[in-house]
Motif scaffolding. Structure first.
Motif, short mmCIF file in Angstrom:
data_model
loop_
_atom_site.label_atom_id
_atom_site.label_comp_id
_atom_site.label_asym_id
_atom_site.label_seq_id
_atom_site.Cartn_x
_atom_site.Cartn_y
_atom_site.Cartn_z
N ASN A 83 1.05 10.74 -2.08
CA ASN A 83 1.87 11.37 -3.12
C ASN A 83 3.26 11.77 -2.65
O ASN A 83 4.21 11.76 -3.44
CB ASN A 83 1.15 12.60 -3.66
N VAL A 84 3.40 12.15 -1.37
CA VAL A 84 4.70 12.62 -0.88
C VAL A 84 5.43 11.53 -0.11
O VAL A 84 6.51 11.10 -0.50
CB VAL A 84 4.52 13.88 0.00
N ARG A 85 4.81 11.07 0.99
CA ARG A 85 5.48 10.03 1.77
C ARG A 85 5.63 8.75 0.96
O ARG A 85 6.64 8.05 1.07
CB ARG A 85 4.73 9.76 3.07
N GLY A 86 4.62 8.44 0.15
CA GLY A 86 4.71 7.25 -0.70
C GLY A 86 5.90 7.32 -1.64
O GLY A 86 6.58 6.31 -1.87
N THR A 87 6.16 8.52 -2.19
CA THR A 87 7.33 8.69 -3.06
C THR A 87 8.62 8.50 -2.27
O THR A 87 9.57 7.86 -2.76
CB THR A 87 7.30 10.08 -3.70
N ASP B 282 0.86 -1.18 0.00
CA ASP B 282 0.00 0.00 0.00
C ASP B 282 0.90 1.23 0.00
O ASP B 282 1.68 1.45 0.93
CB ASP B 282 -0.90 0.01 1.23
N ILE B 283 0.80 2.03 -1.04
CA ILE B 283 1.68 3.18 -1.21
C ILE B 283 1.53 4.19 -0.09
O ILE B 283 2.44 4.98 0.18
CB ILE B 283 1.42 3.84 -2.58
N SER B 284 0.40 4.19 0.61
CA SER B 284 0.17 5.17 1.67
C SER B 284 0.78 4.76 3.00
O SER B 284 0.80 5.54 3.94
CB SER B 284 -1.34 5.40 1.86
N GLU B 285 1.29 3.52 3.09
CA GLU B 285 1.84 3.01 4.34
C GLU B 285 3.36 3.17 4.37
O GLU B 285 4.03 3.25 3.33
CB GLU B 285 1.49 1.53 4.51
N LEU B 286 3.91 3.20 5.58
CA LEU B 286 5.37 3.21 5.72
C LEU B 286 5.94 1.93 5.13
O LEU B 286 5.37 0.84 5.30
CB LEU B 286 5.76 3.32 7.20
N GLY B 287 7.06 2.06 4.41
CA GLY B 287 7.63 0.90 3.75
C GLY B 287 6.75 0.37 2.64
O GLY B 287 6.91 -0.77 2.22
N LEU C 66 5.12 -3.30 2.51
CA LEU C 66 5.76 -4.57 2.14
C LEU C 66 6.20 -5.35 3.38
O LEU C 66 6.67 -4.76 4.36
CB LEU C 66 6.98 -4.31 1.26
N ASN C 67 6.06 -6.66 3.32
CA ASN C 67 6.65 -7.48 4.38
C ASN C 67 8.14 -7.69 4.06
O ASN C 67 8.60 -7.40 2.94
CB ASN C 67 5.92 -8.81 4.54
N ASN C 68 8.89 -8.16 5.02
CA ASN C 68 10.35 -8.27 4.86
C ASN C 68 10.74 -9.21 3.72
O ASN C 68 11.70 -8.95 2.98
CB ASN C 68 10.98 -8.76 6.17
N GLU C 69 10.00 -10.30 3.58
CA GLU C 69 10.33 -11.27 2.53
C GLU C 69 10.18 -10.66 1.15
O GLU C 69 11.07 -10.79 0.29
CB GLU C 69 9.43 -12.50 2.67
N ASP C 70 9.06 -9.97 0.91
CA ASP C 70 8.84 -9.35 -0.40
C ASP C 70 9.84 -8.23 -0.65
O ASP C 70 10.33 -8.05 -1.78
CB ASP C 70 7.42 -8.81 -0.50
N ARG C 71 10.14 -7.48 0.40
CA ARG C 71 11.09 -6.38 0.24
C ARG C 71 12.47 -6.90 -0.17
O ARG C 71 13.13 -6.34 -1.05
CB ARG C 71 11.18 -5.59 1.54
#
Length: 389
Positions: free
Chosen positions: A100-104, A57-62, A65-70
Motif C-alpha cells: 500500500n505504501v511502497r507500491g504507491t 508485482d506491486i509489492s516489489e521495487l519498480g 517491471l523489466n526494463n523493456e516493459d517499463r
C-alpha cells in the motif's frame, strides 16, 4: 468494464502477476471469460485485444517491471489508475507497507517517467483517516497529515524483522482501527509529496457493494465477496446464520458508481492541470445517511415468503439472527456454525462422500465467515460510520 462502449481506447495495460500456479495470461483469460463481459463482447467481439497484461508485482521495487516493459509504458501510457492494494484489514504491517505504501511510491515513480501523462488517479478509501480521535467529525476532502512519514515507514518495513515489527504494530497504528486504514493514510501522503507537478486526483470509495446497473445489475467479483455483499450471499446460501450487529450507518456505494467516479476524476484531473490548477483534488464517494438495519435483514430472511428467492444451491435452510450481545453471538455461533461444521467434517472424513466444490474444511470455512462477521460488527463500524459527508 464499459470503457470500449464509451470511448475509443487504444489499449489498456494491466499490471498482473502469476499466482497459484497460473500465469498472468491464464489469469487474465479466466477473468475476461467471466459472463459479466458478455454484453461488451456482443458489441465488440475483439475487445480483449485491447487488454494487454504486463508482468509485475506491486509489492516489489519498480513494481517488478523489466526494463523493456517499463520503457514501453513510459512511452505509451497516458492515464494511470492506481487501484492495486491489499484490502485485508489485519494484514501484517510489513506486507501492508510494501503493497500500500511502497507500491504507491513505485507507481508514482513510473508516472513521472511517462512522456505524456494526462492523469493519475489514486484509489484510496473513505476510511483512511477513520481514527478514534476523529469520531463524530466529518471526513473532509483533503489530505490529512500522515501518521508516519512515508519513507520512515518504508525503511522500517525494509529493515526491521517482521516479528519485531508485528510486536510494535499496535503502538504504531494507535489511532487507526487496522493496518489497512493506517497504510492507506500514509499512501495518500506519498501521492501528495510526489504528485505535486502531476495531474493527480485521489478518490476515496466507501464500502463497495455489487453493481446497480452496469455492466449488469447485482454483479460482484467473487474474489471480492466481503462485507455486506458477502454477508447477504452467505445467508442466501444457508451458510451464515448469526450476525454480531445492531442497526448501524454504513457508507455504501455500488461498484459501477465507484468506477464511474474514478473515470470522471481522471478526466477532471486533466482539465484542472491544463487550467494550471495544480492542487491535488480529493473526492469522497459517500451515500450520506445510508442505513443498514440488520434486524430488518433477519426479519426478511425469516419471512416464509422470502424463501422463494433463495438460491437453489443453498446448502441449508436460510435464516439469520442478529444480536449486539457478545455472549449470545458466541453461543449461537457454536450452536449454529461450529458444532454443525465439526460434525460435517467428521462425516466427510470417515465416509467416501464428496465434499461440496471449493470446501476443504467446514470448520475453516466458518472461521473465515466468523472473522468477516467480527470485522463488520457494530462495535467496529461505530468508529467508521461518523465519517459520512
Amino acid at each position: 468494464m464499459i470503457w470500449p462502449r464509451s470511448c475509443d481506447v487504444k489499449r489498456i495495460y494491466l499490471l498482473i502477476r502469476s499466482k497459484k500456479g497460473k500465469s498472468m495470461q491464464e489469469r487474465l483469460k479466466s477473468q475476461l471469460n467471466d459472463p459479466v463481459y458478455d454484453n461488451l463482447r456482443s458489441q465488440q467481439p475483439d475487445f480483449t485485444r485491447k487488454v494487454i497484461p504486463v508482468e509485475g508485482d506491486i509489492s516489489e521495487l519498480g513494481v517488478g517491471l523489466n526494463n523493456e516493459d517499463r520503457m514501453k509504458l513510459a512511452q505509451e501510457v497516458n492515464v494511470i489508475f492506481h487501484v492495486a492494494a491489499t484490502t485485508r484489514f489485519e494484514e501484517p504491517l510489513k506486507k501492508a507497507t510494501f503493497i500500500n505504501v511502497r507500491g504507491t511510491r513505485e507507481i508514482m515513480e513510473l508516472a513521472k517517467c511517462c512522456k505524456d501523462l494526462r492523469s493519475f488517479v489514486h484509489v484510496s478509501t473513505a476510511f483512511s483517516n477513520a481514527t478514534k480521535s476523529r469520531i463524530n467529525h466529518d471526513l473532509e476532502e483533503k489530505i490529512y497529515e500522515s501518521p508516519v512519514p512515508p519513507e520512515v515507514m518504508i525503511h522500517l518495513a525494509e529493515t526491521v524483522e517482521e516479528c519485531r515489527l508485528n510486536a510494535i504494530t499496535a503502538d504504531l497504528i494507535r489511532d487507526w482501527p487496522n493496518t489497512y486504514c493506517f497504510t492507506k493514510a500514509i499512501a495518500e501522503d506519498v501521492v501528495r509529496t510526489m504528485g505535486k507537478d502531476l495531474p493527480v486526483a485521489i478518490v476515496r470509495p466507501p464500502v463497495v457493494i455489487c453493481t446497480l446497473n452496469e455492466p449488469t445489475p447485482g454483479w460482484v467479483d467473487m474474489s471480492s465477496v466481503i462485507g455486506p455483499s458477502g454477508i447477504i450471499l452467505t445467508i442466501l446460501l444457508g451458510v451464515m446464520h448469526v450476525l454480531l450487529m445492531s442497526d448501524i450507518n454504513i457508507p455504501l456505494a455500488p461498484l459501477d458508481y465507484v468506477n464511474n467516479a474514478v473515470i470522471a476524476a481522471a478526466s477532471e484531473a486533466n482539465k484542472r492541470y491544463n487550467n494550471n490548477e495544480k492542487e491535488i483534488k480529493v473526492y469522497n464517494i459517500s451515500c450520506s445517511g445510508c442505513k443498514i438495519e440488520t434486524s430488518c435483514l433477519s426479519d426478511l430472511m425469516n419471512n416464509p415468503n422470502t424463501q422463494q428467492y433463495v438460491t437453489p444451491k443453498a446448502v441449508w435452510y436460510c435464516y439469520a439472527f442478529s444480536t449486539g450481545s457478545d455472549v449470545i453471538f458466541w453461543l449461537l455461533t457454536w450452536l449454529l456454525h461450529y458444532i454443525p461444521a465439526y460434525v460435517a467434517d467428521f462425516v466427510f472424513n470417515v465416509t467416501s462422500m464428496k465434499r461440496p466444490e471449493g470446501i476443504k474444511s467446514f470448520v475453516k470455512m466458518y472461521e473465515k465467515i466468523n472473522n468477516m462477521s467480527l470485522l463488520y460488527a457494530w462495535s467496529y463500524y461505530s468508529n467508521w460510520s461518523a465519517y459520512l459527508v
